[in-house]
Write a protein that holds these residues in place. Sequence first.
Motif, mmCIF file in Angstrom:
data_model
loop_
_atom_site.group_PDB
_atom_site.id
_atom_site.type_symbol
_atom_site.label_atom_id
_atom_site.label_comp_id
_atom_site.label_asym_id
_atom_site.label_seq_id
_atom_site.Cartn_x
_atom_site.Cartn_y
_atom_site.Cartn_z
ATOM 1 N N GLY A 302 24.823 30.981 26.226
ATOM 2 C CA GLY A 302 25.471 31.735 27.279
ATOM 3 C C GLY A 302 26.625 30.968 27.894
ATOM 4 N N VAL A 303 27.621 31.716 28.334
ATOM 5 C CA VAL A 303 28.762 31.106 29.017
ATOM 6 C C VAL A 303 29.175 31.991 30.191
ATOM 7 C CG1 VAL A 303 29.750 29.859 27.066
ATOM 8 C CG2 VAL A 303 30.361 32.262 27.442
ATOM 9 N N SER A 304 29.873 31.386 31.112
ATOM 10 C CA SER A 304 30.459 32.119 32.233
ATOM 11 C C SER A 304 31.952 31.802 32.234
ATOM 12 C CB SER A 304 29.807 31.661 33.547
ATOM 13 O OG SER A 304 30.466 32.254 34.645
ATOM 14 N N PRO A 305 32.758 32.626 31.576
ATOM 15 C CA PRO A 305 34.185 32.294 31.428
ATOM 16 C C PRO A 305 34.946 32.288 32.765
ATOM 17 C CG PRO A 305 33.523 34.039 29.906
ATOM 18 C CD PRO A 305 32.409 33.874 30.890
ATOM 19 N N GLN A 306 36.050 31.578 32.773
ATOM 20 C CA GLN A 306 37.009 31.697 33.878
ATOM 21 C C GLN A 306 37.657 33.084 33.777
ATOM 22 O OE1 GLN A 306 39.772 28.453 34.397
ATOM 23 N NE2 GLN A 306 38.256 26.922 33.807
ATOM 24 N N THR A 307 37.963 33.652 34.925
ATOM 25 C CA THR A 307 38.466 35.033 34.950
ATOM 26 C C THR A 307 39.691 35.168 35.843
ATOM 27 O OG1 THR A 307 36.938 35.485 36.777
ATOM 28 C CG2 THR A 307 36.202 36.082 34.557
ATOM 29 N N LEU A 308 40.433 36.243 35.621
ATOM 30 C CA LEU A 308 41.518 36.657 36.511
ATOM 31 C C LEU A 308 41.213 38.075 36.976
ATOM 32 C CD1 LEU A 308 44.592 35.316 34.519
ATOM 33 C CD2 LEU A 308 43.658 34.369 36.631
ATOM 34 N N SER A 309 41.212 38.281 38.294
ATOM 35 C CA SER A 309 40.924 39.591 38.878
ATOM 36 C C SER A 309 42.070 40.006 39.789
ATOM 37 C CB SER A 309 39.624 39.551 39.686
ATOM 38 O OG SER A 309 38.535 39.173 38.871
ATOM 39 N N ILE A 310 42.032 41.262 40.219
ATOM 40 C CA ILE A 310 43.022 41.787 41.166
ATOM 41 C C ILE A 310 42.283 42.302 42.385
ATOM 42 C CG2 ILE A 310 44.814 43.528 41.532
ATOM 43 C CD1 ILE A 310 45.329 43.471 38.509
ATOM 44 N N ALA A 311 42.764 41.946 43.554
ATOM 45 C CA ALA A 311 42.117 42.396 44.791
ATOM 46 C C ALA A 311 42.283 43.898 44.953
ATOM 47 C CB ALA A 311 42.721 41.656 45.989
ATOM 48 N N GLU A 312 41.209 44.559 45.358
ATOM 49 C CA GLU A 312 41.277 46.010 45.584
ATOM 50 C C GLU A 312 42.318 46.352 46.646
ATOM 51 O OE1 GLU A 312 40.093 48.464 44.024
ATOM 52 O OE2 GLU A 312 40.675 50.046 45.435
ATOM 53 N N ASP A 313 42.508 45.459 47.615
ATOM 54 C CA ASP A 313 43.462 45.737 48.691
ATOM 55 C C ASP A 313 44.907 45.472 48.295
ATOM 56 O OD1 ASP A 313 41.547 46.589 50.405
ATOM 57 O OD2 ASP A 313 41.416 44.730 51.566
ATOM 58 N N SER A 314 45.143 44.914 47.135
ATOM 59 C CA SER A 314 46.522 44.635 46.740
ATOM 60 C C SER A 314 47.309 45.943 46.612
ATOM 61 C CB SER A 314 46.561 43.891 45.398
ATOM 62 O OG SER A 314 47.904 43.787 44.945
ATOM 63 N N PRO A 315 48.480 46.023 47.246
ATOM 64 C CA PRO A 315 49.293 47.243 47.115
ATOM 65 C C PRO A 315 50.080 47.276 45.804
ATOM 66 C CG PRO A 315 50.382 45.699 48.579
ATOM 67 C CD PRO A 315 49.072 45.059 48.193
ATOM 68 N N HIS A 316 49.972 46.214 45.024
ATOM 69 C CA HIS A 316 50.781 46.136 43.803
ATOM 70 C C HIS A 316 49.899 45.784 42.594
ATOM 71 C CE1 HIS A 316 54.245 46.506 46.353
ATOM 72 N NE2 HIS A 316 53.890 45.435 47.036
ATOM 73 N N LYS A 317 48.902 46.598 42.352
ATOM 74 C CA LYS A 317 47.967 46.320 41.255
ATOM 75 C C LYS A 317 48.668 46.381 39.899
ATOM 76 C CE LYS A 317 43.919 48.198 43.695
ATOM 77 N NZ LYS A 317 44.643 48.702 44.889
ATOM 78 N N LYS A 318 49.580 47.320 39.744
ATOM 79 C CA LYS A 318 50.262 47.474 38.449
ATOM 80 C C LYS A 318 51.051 46.211 38.124
ATOM 81 C CE LYS A 318 53.985 50.210 36.331
ATOM 82 N NZ LYS A 318 55.061 49.227 36.532
ATOM 83 N N GLU A 319 51.796 45.694 39.106
ATOM 84 C CA GLU A 319 52.585 44.483 38.873
ATOM 85 C C GLU A 319 51.673 43.277 38.661
ATOM 86 O OE1 GLU A 319 53.053 46.667 41.244
ATOM 87 O OE2 GLU A 319 55.057 47.501 40.874
ATOM 88 N N ALA A 320 50.555 43.244 39.391
ATOM 89 C CA ALA A 320 49.615 42.133 39.215
ATOM 90 C C ALA A 320 49.033 42.142 37.799
ATOM 91 C CB ALA A 320 48.490 42.242 40.249
ATOM 92 N N ALA A 321 48.730 43.337 37.288
ATOM 93 C CA ALA A 321 48.210 43.437 35.919
ATOM 94 C C ALA A 321 49.267 43.000 34.905
ATOM 95 C CB ALA A 321 47.756 44.873 35.643
ATOM 96 N N GLU A 322 50.526 43.312 35.191
ATOM 97 C CA GLU A 322 51.603 42.892 34.285
ATOM 98 C C GLU A 322 51.729 41.365 34.266
ATOM 99 O OE1 GLU A 322 54.374 46.918 34.803
ATOM 100 O OE2 GLU A 322 54.931 45.061 35.827
ATOM 101 N N PHE A 323 51.550 40.736 35.423
ATOM 102 C CA PHE A 323 51.594 39.274 35.453
ATOM 103 C C PHE A 323 50.429 38.677 34.666
ATOM 104 C CE2 PHE A 323 50.191 35.267 37.470
ATOM 105 C CZ PHE A 323 51.269 34.466 37.089
#
Length: 425
Positions: A302-323
């Motif tokens: 088993g492993v627990s990988p490092q992750t990248l998430s986006i805050a639900e409150d972010s007004p710029h989710k689309k741009e954050a996903a692009e980054f």
Amino acid sequence: MRTRWILALVMGLLLTACSSDDGGSDGRITLRFQSLAWQEESVDANKELVEEWNAVHPDVKVEYVQGSWDSVHDQLLTSFEGGEAPDIIHDASDDLADFAYGGYLAELGELLPERLKSDIPQRSWETATFGDGIYGVPFLQEPRVLIANAEWLKESGVRIPTPENPWTWEEFRSIAKELSGEGKYGVAWPLKEPVSATLNLSLSTSGQMFHRGEDGKVTVRFDSADEVVPRTVHDEVNTDGSASSTTLGMGGSDTLPGFFGGKYAMVPLGFSYRQQIVQQAPKGFDWQVLPAPAGADGLTQGVSPQTLSIAEDSPHKKEAAEFIDFLLQPKNMVRLALGDWMLPTGTEALKDPALHTTKDDWATGTALAAQLRSAPAQSVRGYPEWKDKVATPAFQEYYSGAIDLDELRKRLVEDGNLVLARYQR
């Protein structure tokens, strides 16, 4: 009346300025990216990638924010509740469950490009899937391996395991005993935090411990498959004398001086510990990476990988996903992996020749990537309390010889299920 109208106008302008979110009168967006990179090479790689993004995205600036693994859970919880969370969040998959179920993280299924979704194997996506949603992009992971004194093993004449022909757990115990004697030990188990290491390695023997019923509720069992790894550690310490009892309360780094000093032949550690060994080992010290022992399920762990998430409150989710998509392009994922001495989850990145060299045994770790699975307790609500209040003291007492296997089972199962039940009413 005129004064009140002017005041209202001024307040309106101020509010508009504040809510333009990002310094926004010029239309530019600023995203805050909180990184937990801490090793110099890793911090440099992250900052370089942020600079490269900013150089070609003048309208979407990314601001690098330095976070810390030591305090990330509490810091994120405070920032979520205070409405100050960073837009892009670096964390580990085993820390996401409460944030995902609590509604603090954006569901990423519709935000991520197909390129990224198809590049990362399903077994890795499962580490960041909670309920029906994906709440993090798993991008770096590491197997637990045996770091061995190569000269010691060579002189002993024992068979050297490979990913294609690993030791069994029984063989590992026998060889650890053969390597011991005269105040030296075949293995040092650094088990200050014993639960994750035990559960993750137990996947190789088909150990599950957490079982989800048809009603969706999870219960703890401690079957014969769950016993193999704990019994091996216990018997090496308390029966064979092949493992040092003093290292049971240590973290991985604490065992390195004794390892370099010739006190232990092998230390089970995460793959990324190679960097510390390269930096700290005395000149001429010969070491090598061996796969962890295999059980009924081979080298699965088993492993627990490092992750990248986006805050639900972010007004710029689309741009954050692009980054995130930019940051995890295959060539960039390789740079992040090399900086952290870990393995990328992406299949294209894993093909990079830099990850298949014999130098520092990159090839041995990369050969294990396909065997890595979601850590057993990843999505179990109540797991942190079970781990801290029940499993950690129970495993510590069992490994030290203070309690027997029946008492360990009783605590893990009976006490553990009482804890989990409170979270599943």
